[in-house]
Design a protein around this motif. Sequence first.
Motif, PDB file in Angstrom:
ATOM      1  N   ALA A 291      17.314 -16.910 -43.356  1.00 54.21           N
ATOM      2  CA  ALA A 291      18.573 -16.180 -43.268  1.00 54.21           C
ATOM      3  C   ALA A 291      18.666 -15.538 -41.898  1.00 54.21           C
ATOM      4  N   PHE A 292      19.860 -15.040 -41.550  1.00 47.98           N
ATOM      5  CA  PHE A 292      20.039 -14.370 -40.277  1.00 47.98           C
ATOM      6  C   PHE A 292      19.011 -13.246 -40.125  1.00 47.98           C
ATOM      7  N   GLY A 293      18.357 -13.223 -38.967  1.00 44.72           N
ATOM      8  CA  GLY A 293      17.348 -12.209 -38.687  1.00 44.72           C
ATOM      9  C   GLY A 293      15.928 -12.677 -38.897  1.00 44.72           C
ATOM     10  N   ASP A 294      15.732 -13.777 -39.628  1.00 45.27           N
ATOM     11  CA  ASP A 294      14.381 -14.292 -39.863  1.00 45.27           C
ATOM     12  C   ASP A 294      13.812 -14.887 -38.576  1.00 45.27           C
ATOM     13  N   ILE A 295      12.480 -14.798 -38.438  1.00 44.79           N
ATOM     14  CA  ILE A 295      11.802 -15.237 -37.219  1.00 44.79           C
ATOM     15  C   ILE A 295      10.679 -16.210 -37.575  1.00 44.79           C
ATOM     16  N   ILE A 296      10.599 -17.303 -36.860  1.00 44.73           N
ATOM     17  CA  ILE A 296       9.510 -18.265 -37.014  1.00 44.73           C
ATOM     18  C   ILE A 296       8.750 -18.388 -35.692  1.00 44.73           C
ATOM     19  N   LYS A 297       7.429 -18.399 -35.780  1.00 43.62           N
ATOM     20  CA  LYS A 297       6.563 -18.586 -34.614  1.00 43.62           C
ATOM     21  C   LYS A 297       5.599 -19.725 -34.916  1.00 43.62           C
ATOM     22  N   ILE A 298       5.546 -20.702 -34.012  1.00 42.23           N
ATOM     23  CA  ILE A 298       4.706 -21.882 -34.191  1.00 42.23           C
ATOM     24  C   ILE A 298       3.855 -22.064 -32.938  1.00 42.23           C
ATOM     25  N   GLU A 299       2.538 -22.189 -33.105  1.00 46.14           N
ATOM     26  CA  GLU A 299       1.672 -22.436 -31.958  1.00 46.14           C
ATOM     27  C   GLU A 299       0.384 -23.106 -32.386  1.00 46.14           C
ATOM     28  N   MET A 300      -0.415 -23.491 -31.411  1.00 42.61           N
ATOM     29  CA  MET A 300      -1.706 -24.127 -31.663  1.00 42.61           C
ATOM     30  C   MET A 300      -2.727 -23.499 -30.736  1.00 42.61           C
ATOM     31  N   LEU A 301      -3.860 -23.095 -31.301  1.00 43.20           N
ATOM     32  CA  LEU A 301      -4.888 -22.389 -30.549  1.00 43.20           C
ATOM     33  C   LEU A 301      -6.121 -23.262 -30.372  1.00 43.20           C
ATOM     34  N   ASP A 302      -6.819 -23.062 -29.249  1.00 43.29           N
ATOM     35  CA  ASP A 302      -8.077 -23.780 -29.050  1.00 43.29           C
ATOM     36  C   ASP A 302      -9.209 -23.032 -29.745  1.00 43.29           C
ATOM     37  N   GLU A 303     -10.434 -23.515 -29.557  1.00 42.49           N
ATOM     38  CA  GLU A 303     -11.588 -22.927 -30.246  1.00 42.49           C
ATOM     39  C   GLU A 303     -11.847 -21.481 -29.835  1.00 42.49           C
ATOM     40  N   ASN A 304     -11.319 -21.073 -28.682  1.00 46.36           N
ATOM     41  CA  ASN A 304     -11.486 -19.700 -28.212  1.00 46.36           C
ATOM     42  C   ASN A 304     -10.301 -18.797 -28.557  1.00 46.36           C
ATOM     43  N   GLY A 305      -9.381 -19.350 -29.343  1.00 44.06           N
ATOM     44  CA  GLY A 305      -8.233 -18.566 -29.764  1.00 44.06           C
ATOM     45  C   GLY A 305      -7.126 -18.479 -28.739  1.00 44.06           C
ATOM     46  N   LEU A 306      -7.179 -19.321 -27.695  1.00 43.01           N
ATOM     47  CA  LEU A 306      -6.157 -19.295 -26.655  1.00 43.01           C
ATOM     48  C   LEU A 306      -5.057 -20.309 -26.973  1.00 43.01           C
ATOM     49  N   SER A 307      -3.819 -19.935 -26.725  1.00 43.87           N
ATOM     50  CA  SER A 307      -2.692 -20.809 -26.997  1.00 43.87           C
ATOM     51  C   SER A 307      -2.700 -21.990 -26.033  1.00 43.87           C
ATOM     52  N   ILE A 308      -2.581 -23.186 -26.566  1.00 44.48           N
ATOM     53  CA  ILE A 308      -2.612 -24.400 -25.748  1.00 44.48           C
ATOM     54  C   ILE A 308      -1.241 -24.725 -25.188  1.00 44.48           C
ATOM     55  N   PHE A 309      -0.221 -24.632 -26.022  1.00 48.95           N
ATOM     56  CA  PHE A 309       1.138 -25.049 -25.651  1.00 48.95           C
ATOM     57  C   PHE A 309       2.076 -23.872 -25.431  1.00 48.95           C
ATOM     58  N   GLY A 310       1.574 -22.640 -25.602  1.00 47.77           N
ATOM     59  CA  GLY A 310       2.486 -21.521 -25.705  1.00 47.77           C
ATOM     60  C   GLY A 310       3.160 -21.561 -27.067  1.00 47.77           C
ATOM     61  N   ALA A 311       3.878 -20.515 -27.407  1.00 51.68           N
ATOM     62  CA  ALA A 311       4.456 -20.412 -28.744  1.00 51.68           C
ATOM     63  C   ALA A 311       5.950 -20.716 -28.751  1.00 51.68           C
ATOM     64  N   ILE A 312       6.366 -21.418 -29.796  1.00 47.49           N
ATOM     65  CA  ILE A 312       7.773 -21.466 -30.158  1.00 47.49           C
ATOM     66  C   ILE A 312       8.020 -20.216 -31.000  1.00 47.49           C
ATOM     67  N   GLU A 313       8.949 -19.378 -30.603  1.00 51.67           N
ATOM     68  CA  GLU A 313       9.243 -18.162 -31.372  1.00 51.67           C
ATOM     69  C   GLU A 313      10.754 -17.953 -31.373  1.00 51.67           C
ATOM     70  N   GLN A 314      11.349 -18.150 -32.542  1.00 51.54           N
ATOM     71  CA  GLN A 314      12.806 -18.168 -32.632  1.00 51.54           C
ATOM     72  C   GLN A 314      13.314 -17.319 -33.791  1.00 51.54           C
ATOM     73  N   GLN A 315      14.481 -16.737 -33.578  1.00 50.10           N
ATOM     74  CA  GLN A 315      15.153 -15.964 -34.616  1.00 50.10           C
ATOM     75  C   GLN A 315      16.446 -16.652 -35.013  1.00 50.10           C
ATOM     76  N   VAL A 316      16.745 -16.636 -36.292  1.00 55.65           N
ATOM     77  CA  VAL A 316      18.009 -17.179 -36.772  1.00 55.65           C
ATOM     78  C   VAL A 316      19.093 -16.127 -36.536  1.00 55.65           C
ATOM     79  N   SER A 317      20.175 -16.521 -35.887  1.00 56.64           N
ATOM     80  CA  SER A 317      21.244 -15.581 -35.618  1.00 56.64           C
ATOM     81  C   SER A 317      22.608 -16.203 -35.881  1.00 56.64           C
ATOM     82  N   LYS A 318      23.624 -15.372 -35.970  1.00 56.01           N
ATOM     83  CA  LYS A 318      24.964 -15.814 -36.345  1.00 56.01           C
ATOM     84  C   LYS A 318      25.769 -16.209 -35.099  1.00 56.01           C
ATOM     85  N   LEU A 319      26.481 -17.310 -35.209  1.00 48.24           N
ATOM     86  CA  LEU A 319      27.328 -17.789 -34.121  1.00 48.24           C
ATOM     87  C   LEU A 319      28.455 -16.801 -33.841  1.00 48.24           C
TER      88      LEU A 319
END
Length: 336
Positions: free
Chosen positions: A308-336
């Motif tokens: 719903a509007f206002g919800d946030i999703i964050k997607i990422e992948m970490l290496d064995e040391n906990g470091l982000s490999i690709f950086g994060a996709i982080e998006q919020q659903v908002s109204k047009l």
Amino acid sequence: MKLATKKNTSKDGQLVVVSKDLSRAIAVAHIAATLQQALDEWDVKAPLLHEVYLALCADTLPESFAFEPAQCHSPLPRAFQWADGSAYVNHVELVRKARGAEMPESFWTEPLMYQGGSDDFLGPQDDIVFAQDNWGIDFEGEVAVVTSDVPMGTSSADAGKHIRLLMLVNDVSLRGLIPAELAKGFGFFQSKPSSAFSPLAVTPDELGDNWREHKVHLPLVSHYNQTLFGKPNAGQDMTFDFSQLVAHAAKTRNLGSGTIIGSGTVSNKQGTGWGSSIADGGVGYSCIAELRMIETIRDGQASTPFMAFGDIIKIEMLDENGLSIFGAIEQQVSKL
């Protein structure tokens, strides 16, 4: 090496090289103005970009600047080709089972694939914007590859040689629009709006031994409204590897450099069951639909709402040391 596209006044942005720890970046217009340009001349451009990458990681480039993912487009802000597979058959089986549909045996021997819209990708931190939020808005965490030119008829044995880069994907779906659209017999369109990709596209060697058999053997981590939602391993239960997906896409057509091929929603079967949520001790899911399918199978109806509007999703992948490999996709659903 790690590459990104910084937003500027052009639709295709500015290619930058990013340090391994994601702290610094540098523009490389003297080598290639855009990522597409680099891909079109990869054999020439890649060694030059790699030299810059090594110097950047060694902190010998004073003209570098702080890397800001929020200022990034998807690595390819638009692409000549975006085709999304469904390599995790567990996901397909779940979705069909919940709606009482039989799954043909061919789904285990030949991948599903659809051709998505590629003219207007979202940036990794751009809002997901819709006029209304009752269309069943869902995220789908995936891995994708970017190819060089792939000749028509390339075999799966050879297709892996054409993989140049890897990215993460949020393949946004409008679940409420899918059934009626597919019932027309002509495939997805309105139900598959713009996708977003990770800030970084990385060469396979950045993954080390975690890139093998043309699969990424690391968990894909999703946080939904700041709560861990899923961490299935992208290398597990992947029925069709990326070489097979690329070969499938090239069966009847040439693929141009910069073609993006997605894995489909990362999904683990988790033993003999259908999978379980993080709360129940499982690895969770990479989309809301799978959780709803489990609820439907178990309880007779789904109880978890879509986004719903206002919800946030964050997607990422970490290496064995906990470091982000690709950086994060982080998006919020908002109204047009």
